[in-house]
Scaffold this active site. Structure first.
Site, short mmCIF file in Angstrom:
data_model
loop_
_atom_site.label_atom_id
_atom_site.label_comp_id
_atom_site.label_asym_id
_atom_site.label_seq_id
_atom_site.Cartn_x
_atom_site.Cartn_y
_atom_site.Cartn_z
N LYS A 149 49.17 46.48 41.46
CA LYS A 149 48.55 46.67 42.77
C LYS A 149 49.45 47.58 43.60
CE LYS A 149 45.54 43.91 45.70
NZ LYS A 149 44.25 44.34 45.13
N GLU A 207 36.64 49.26 36.07
CA GLU A 207 36.37 48.52 37.31
C GLU A 207 36.00 49.49 38.40
OE1 GLU A 207 39.72 46.69 39.31
OE2 GLU A 207 41.14 47.81 38.13
N ARG A 261 51.94 38.41 40.67
CA ARG A 261 51.41 39.77 40.50
C ARG A 261 52.24 40.78 41.28
NH1 ARG A 261 45.10 40.45 41.65
NH2 ARG A 261 45.85 40.47 43.79
C1 LIG Z 1 43.12 43.76 44.50
C2 LIG Z 1 42.25 44.41 43.48
C3 LIG Z 1 41.21 43.70 42.84
C4 LIG Z 1 40.83 42.29 43.22
O1 LIG Z 1 41.84 41.36 42.97
P1 LIG Z 1 41.81 39.93 43.67
O2 LIG Z 1 43.10 39.32 43.26
O3 LIG Z 1 40.65 39.20 43.15
O4 LIG Z 1 41.69 40.18 45.14
C5 LIG Z 1 40.50 44.35 41.85
N1 LIG Z 1 40.76 45.64 41.51
C6 LIG Z 1 41.74 46.35 42.12
C7 LIG Z 1 41.97 47.74 41.70
C8 LIG Z 1 42.52 45.75 43.12
O5 LIG Z 1 43.48 46.46 43.70
#
Ligand SMILES: *Cc1c(COP(=O)(O)O)cnc(C)c1O
Length: 341
Positions: free
Chosen positions: A184, A220, A82
């Protein structure tokens, strides 16, 4: 190995400086060999790409002490992949995926004294990140980058018991269609700060962001994906190209199907469907899954039957199964657990 004298059960989610961090620099088209250092400070030029144009991406994962005393991390290869995808979207050089996993292992091993003991509920949070370091004033990608990994012990998420969250439907948007919502990047968080501060002022725990194009579908929150459970026990999770692909959510979907025998649907989820759901949870590394009791859409309250005092039964099973896998109480699928020592 003697552990640090820390009150593990009362740690919050904050930065605690640990002994060692990993650093590697990218220059003239390649990454150096990387090293552990005791220096927690970063010194960069005043005009560094990260400071001027926010060229930075990050990851988050945890190290756990298992029931039998090993220190492990959970699916770090997916964080490596990722981070690579995030870096490519912002025109940054990816840190090689095998070296990423090795850097995590080195950082955790060097801070073993800070890895909370089994049963404390606390964990070691690991933060890998990558940013442009050389001066950039015309808008373009940097030529030089730094990759770092630090670790910090964090307390039990449900300290003092589970408290289902109250969320509002946000009037702000998180991620444009064809934008950067699926990576991210710090930039996705900078623009969410005003929304979260105003949500907190109004007494909400989080924002539910809708798809900006139609404002009818659930995306989300600022930092966690949604899972819903229908009244007939199906697990439903929103599908959208602007949602961050949570590793926890992907793992919970697998657990729901393969461990719990539940039906799972990954599809567009309309805001108008939520009043028919039985349970709602937010998934991410921090909490694994935290229950949502209520969603407020401009004064209209959607109250889930699971209520405001405990996790719904399916959410609870999902939580217990995944944490059981992470803590070594349940057998993990092949490749999910990376043993550090
Ligand atoms: C990091 C993140 C998540 C959660 O991802 P994980 O890999 O499960 O920790 C969900 N939404 C956003 C916007 C994120 O930055």
């Amino acid at each position: 190995m003697e552990k640090k004298n820390i009150d593990w059960g009362n740690l919050g989610f904050g930065y605690v400086q640990t002994d060692k961090r990993y650093v590697s620099n990218f220059k003239d088209g390649s990454w150096d060999e990387g090293t552990l250092t005791s220096d927690p400070t970063v010194v960069i030029n005043e005009c560094a790409g990260v400071l001027q144009y926010a060229q930075t991406v990050f990851e988050g994962l945890k190290a756990y002490t298992t029931e039998d005393g090993h220190i492990v991390t959970f699916r770090p290869d997916l964080n490596a992949a990722r981070l690579k995808a995030s870096a490519e979207r912002l025109e940054m050089p990816a840190f090689p995926e095998d070296r990423f996993v090795d850097a995590i292992a080195q950082t955790v091993a060097a801070n073993e004294a800070y890895v909370p003991p089994y049963g404390s509920g606390a964990t070691l949070y690991i933060r890998p990140y990558l940013f442009g370091t050389n001066p950039v004033i015309g808008v373009k990608p940097a030529d030089e980058y730094q990759f770092r990994v630090f670790a910090t012990p964090v307390g039990p998420y449900f300290k003092g018991g589970v408290r289902p969250l109250t969320i509002r439907v946000s009037d702000f948007d998180r991620a444009a269609p064809h934008g950067t919502g699926h990576i991210k990047a710090g930039l996705n968080y900078a623009m969410s700060l005003h929304a979260i501060v105003s949500a907190h002022k109004e007494g909400y725990d989080e924002n539910l962001y809708l798809d900006p194009a139609t404002r009818t579908k659930v995306e989300e929150t600022g930092g966690a994906n949604f899972l819903f459970v229908t009244k007939d026990g199906k697990v439903v999770t929103p599908k959208s190209s602007s949602i961050l692909p949570s590793i926890t959510r992907r793992s919970l979907v697998y657990v729901a199907k393969e461990y719990l025998g539940l039906e799972v649907e990954e599809r567009e989820v309309y805001l108008s469907e939520l009043e028919d759901m039985a349970e709602c949870g937010l998934c991410g590394t921090a909490a694994v899954i935290s229950p949502v009791g209520k969603i407020v859409d401009h004064g209209k309250e959607i109250c889930f039957p699971s209520g405001m005092t405990e996790m719904g039964p399916v959410t609870k099973k999902l939580y217990e199964t995944l944490t059981g896998i992470q803590m070594g109480r349940l057998e993990a699928p092949e490749g999910w657990i990376k043993v550090i020592k």
